[in-house]
Design a protein around this motif. Structure first.
Motif, mmCIF file in Angstrom:
data_model
loop_
_atom_site.group_PDB
_atom_site.id
_atom_site.type_symbol
_atom_site.label_atom_id
_atom_site.label_comp_id
_atom_site.label_asym_id
_atom_site.label_seq_id
_atom_site.Cartn_x
_atom_site.Cartn_y
_atom_site.Cartn_z
ATOM 1 N N LEU A 200 0.832 -1.205 0.000
ATOM 2 C CA LEU A 200 0.000 0.000 0.000
ATOM 3 C C LEU A 200 0.869 1.259 0.000
ATOM 4 C CD1 LEU A 200 -3.070 0.738 0.229
ATOM 5 C CD2 LEU A 200 -2.653 1.081 2.674
ATOM 6 N N PRO A 201 0.565 2.245 -0.858
ATOM 7 C CA PRO A 201 1.304 3.506 -0.824
ATOM 8 C C PRO A 201 1.228 4.148 0.559
ATOM 9 C CG PRO A 201 -0.004 3.368 -2.815
ATOM 10 C CD PRO A 201 -0.422 2.210 -1.945
ATOM 11 N N PHE A 202 2.334 4.735 0.984
ATOM 12 C CA PHE A 202 2.468 5.237 2.352
ATOM 13 C C PHE A 202 3.418 6.419 2.333
ATOM 14 C CE2 PHE A 202 4.192 4.662 6.807
ATOM 15 C CZ PHE A 202 2.984 4.809 7.473
ATOM 16 N N LEU A 203 3.318 7.258 3.334
ATOM 17 C CA LEU A 203 4.200 8.415 3.473
ATOM 18 C C LEU A 203 4.741 8.489 4.888
ATOM 19 C CD1 LEU A 203 1.938 10.921 1.527
ATOM 20 C CD2 LEU A 203 4.256 10.277 0.828
ATOM 21 N N LEU A 204 6.037 8.688 5.002
ATOM 22 C CA LEU A 204 6.671 8.924 6.293
ATOM 23 C C LEU A 204 6.685 10.421 6.578
ATOM 24 C CD1 LEU A 204 9.815 6.587 6.193
ATOM 25 C CD2 LEU A 204 7.635 6.162 7.346
ATOM 26 N N LYS A 205 6.463 10.778 7.793
ATOM 27 C CA LYS A 205 6.583 12.175 8.210
ATOM 28 C C LYS A 205 8.048 12.601 8.157
ATOM 29 C CE LYS A 205 5.680 15.062 12.316
ATOM 30 N NZ LYS A 205 5.076 15.073 13.672
ATOM 31 N N ASP A 206 8.296 13.852 7.817
ATOM 32 C CA ASP A 206 9.664 14.382 7.776
ATOM 33 C C ASP A 206 10.135 14.730 9.188
ATOM 34 O OD1 ASP A 206 12.083 15.280 6.816
ATOM 35 O OD2 ASP A 206 11.322 17.268 6.276
ATOM 36 N N SER A 207 10.033 13.747 10.056
ATOM 37 C CA SER A 207 10.355 13.933 11.477
ATOM 38 C C SER A 207 11.733 13.412 11.837
ATOM 39 C CB SER A 207 9.316 13.196 12.329
ATOM 40 O OG SER A 207 9.320 11.810 12.019
ATOM 41 N N GLY A 208 12.451 12.890 10.836
ATOM 42 C CA GLY A 208 13.736 12.287 11.119
ATOM 43 C C GLY A 208 13.669 10.802 11.380
ATOM 44 N N LEU A 209 12.474 10.190 11.306
ATOM 45 C CA LEU A 209 12.373 8.743 11.451
ATOM 46 C C LEU A 209 13.264 8.108 10.395
ATOM 47 C CD1 LEU A 209 10.826 6.414 12.962
ATOM 48 C CD2 LEU A 209 9.326 6.367 10.963
ATOM 49 N N ALA A 210 14.218 7.295 10.826
ATOM 50 C CA ALA A 210 15.274 6.818 9.939
ATOM 51 C C ALA A 210 14.731 5.932 8.831
ATOM 52 C CB ALA A 210 16.329 6.057 10.743
ATOM 53 N N SER A 211 15.164 6.234 7.607
ATOM 54 C CA SER A 211 14.819 5.447 6.431
ATOM 55 C C SER A 211 16.032 5.406 5.516
ATOM 56 C CB SER A 211 13.632 6.074 5.695
ATOM 57 O OG SER A 211 13.484 5.533 4.401
ATOM 58 N N VAL B 198 6.616 19.269 7.685
ATOM 59 C CA VAL B 198 6.534 19.555 9.122
ATOM 60 C C VAL B 198 7.034 20.969 9.379
ATOM 61 C CG1 VAL B 198 6.923 17.134 9.757
ATOM 62 C CG2 VAL B 198 8.875 18.694 9.600
ATOM 63 N N PRO B 199 6.707 21.554 10.520
ATOM 64 C CA PRO B 199 7.355 22.787 10.945
ATOM 65 C C PRO B 199 8.781 22.484 11.406
ATOM 66 C CG PRO B 199 5.909 21.997 12.666
ATOM 67 C CD PRO B 199 5.691 21.100 11.479
ATOM 68 N N GLU B 200 9.590 23.506 11.553
ATOM 69 C CA GLU B 200 10.984 23.296 11.943
ATOM 70 C C GLU B 200 11.080 22.539 13.267
ATOM 71 O OE1 GLU B 200 15.089 25.604 11.378
ATOM 72 O OE2 GLU B 200 13.604 26.782 12.495
ATOM 73 N N PHE B 201 11.863 21.455 13.243
ATOM 74 C CA PHE B 201 12.088 20.591 14.407
ATOM 75 C C PHE B 201 10.787 20.001 14.951
ATOM 76 C CE2 PHE B 201 16.464 22.060 16.175
ATOM 77 C CZ PHE B 201 17.018 22.019 14.905
ATOM 78 N N CYS B 202 9.702 20.067 14.159
ATOM 79 C CA CYS B 202 8.392 19.536 14.584
ATOM 80 C C CYS B 202 7.879 20.222 15.849
ATOM 81 C CB CYS B 202 8.466 18.021 14.802
ATOM 82 S SG CYS B 202 8.875 17.082 13.317
#
Length: 480
Positions: A71-82, A122-126
């Motif tokens: 399934l298509p999915f999106l990770l948040k730009d939170s720094g979660l390692a990928s 995301v906003p800066e540094f979430c």
């Protein structure tokens, strides 16, 4: 071939069923996700680091796995390692960081059948309840009213799900960052109990134990299924919340053995104003819950010293900013922080450098005090019902980082009054999108559960979903 409109109207479980039955090819779904993403979601500035070619290639070769197949999915730009997607955490300081590893959560998403093809803004540094980072080139706009915020910090995720780019998107929540965009965009968003979803292996906690990862969805069953795929102990983790034996999704089908006792909060701490629409949303939900057989009682919040909590929250966030920035400066001492950080976070960095060890320890103690207060309070209740936000989705520019850090965070605290305290307590809490204004703007309500009691929270949310369905409330402005 599946059309974009057919793709948009289905939730994740429905699409996964088609994949597993071989009624649709994973690459068809990925093509639709990219098509919608390149249209409406890009216009609203919700996506970043989209890798179209790789996504199509992976989807074309995908063998269905896990609950969600491919399934298509999106990770948040939170720094979660990928290993496949860079991240900036919304900051010019980082640019596009690359990771040599996948985080434990990233691996669990992959194993459950999600294919991540990009990240959400995301906003800066979430660290804001709105998504307006300079790094993103402008604000992420609310699909229901483009003059308003889509929320933050998972603002891009909220837009991506509400516009139908993906039915499920990764989010994280250190002070309301799943629940805020869910409220602003008309979605279901659950912040899990502390320690239920893994944060490692690169870190054991974030923001003094406040932060938790989860998802934003259009249906309760999608959230329940997503939790089934990612919860569970991680080797070496400092916290662990109890997961139910079996399946959260299966638990949705089981009736309650008795009516719930639900406390309803109509007022906020220390006289903070709550908009009439937000109070109306709570009253509407209370009536729904009563019609379902539950007991709803007006109750005062526990005597939490909210001003002291805000100060403690600010101190921990400032300490986190300083730690993060100094980590970059050790490898890039030539950086001019004035060109890398927005004013509020540049000020947070300065504050963090002056904080004492005692101040930080006292802040953590304040969080633990709130955890005890909330759990003792909830000995008399199964669930607490509150507004999600104290006001309607904020007009863009309302919560600007073009000011000093404490002024900025005090304003945030008056907008998200019912949220970050539950990050401190570590309890599960969910935004439920049952109420909308006459002008078509979503107004969220929050359900808070006892620690580790996601199952009951999901089940009562599903009852509300059946009583006042919201799945058809999604943005339909995409034109193929």
């Amino acid at each position: 071939m599946m059309q974009a409109t057919e793709y948009q109207r289905r939730d994740g479980i429905a699409l996964a069923d088609l994949i597993h039955k071989r009624d649709v090819a994973p690459v068809e779904l990925m093509e639709r996700a990219i098509e919608i993403g390149d249209g409406r979601a890009t216009a609203l500035n919700a996506l970043c680091y989209v890798d179209r070619e790789q996504a199509i290639d992976v989807a074309r070769q995908a063998v269905p796995r896990g609950q969600f197949g491919a399934l298509p999915f999106l990770l948040k730009d939170s720094g979660l390692a990928s290993k496949t997607l860079p991240s900036s955490v919304g900051s010019r300081l980082f640019g596009a960081m690359r990771s040599p590893i996948d985080a434990t959560l990233t691996k669990r998403f992959i194993d459950d059948g999600f294919i991540s093809f990009g990240r959400t803004t995301v906003p800066e540094f979430c660290m804001a309840p709105t998504t307006e980072a300079i790094q993103n080139g402008g604000p992420t706009r609310n699909p229901w009213d483009e003059t308003r915020s889509a929320g933050g910090s998972s603002g891009g995720a909220g837009v991506a799900v509400s516009t139908g780019v993906v039915p499920i998107a990764h989010g994280s929540d250190g002070g309301g960052s799943i629940r805020i965009p869910a409220a602003c965009c008309g979605l279901y968003g659950l912040k899990p109990s502390r320690g239920l979803v893994p944060l490692g292996p690169s870190r054991g906690e974030a923001w003094g134990g406040l932060a938790a990862d989860g998802v934003l969805t259009r249906t309760v069953r999608d959230t329940a299924a997503a939790l089934d795929g990612v919860v569970g102990m991680e080797l070496g983790a400092p916290y662990a919340a109890p997961a139910i034996p079996g399946s959260y999704r299966e638990h949705l089908r089981q009736p309650f053995d008795r009516p719930l006792k639900i406390a309803m909060w109509r007022s906020a701490f220390e006289g903070i104003a709550v908009a009439a629409d937000c109070i109306a949303a709570v009253a509407f939900t209370a009536n729904l819950l009563a019609s379902l057989g539950h007991e709803v009682v007006d109750a005062a919040p526990p005597p939490i010293k909210y001003g002291s909590f805000l100060r403690a929250h600010q101190d921990v966030l400032a300490a986190s900013v300083t730690m993060t920035v100094n980590g970059m400066l050790r490898t890039r001492p030539d950086l001019d922080l004035r060109t890398c950080l927005e004013p509020a976070l540049l000020d947070a960095y300065a504050i963090g450098k002056t904080l004492s060890a005692e101040t930080y320890a006292l802040a953590i103690t304040r969080f633990h005090t709130i955890a005890r207060q909330m759990e003792v309070y909830m000995a008399d209740y199964d669930v607490v019902l509150t507004p999600t936000l104290t006001q309607l989705p904020a007009p863009l520019g309302t919560h600007s980082m073009e000011t000093d850090f404490r002024t900025f965070r005090n304003a945030v605290g008056a907008y998200t009054t019912f949220l970050a305290i539950i990050n401190a307590s570590g309890q599960p809490a969910a935004n439920v999108p049952v109420y909308w204004t006459e002008d078509g703007l979503p107004v969220g309500v929050q359900l808070i559960g006892r620690f580790g009691q996601e199952a009951g929270l999901l089940k009562v949310s599903a009852q509300l979903e059946e009583a006042a369905p919201w799945i058809e409330r999604y943005d339909r402005q995409f034109q193929p």
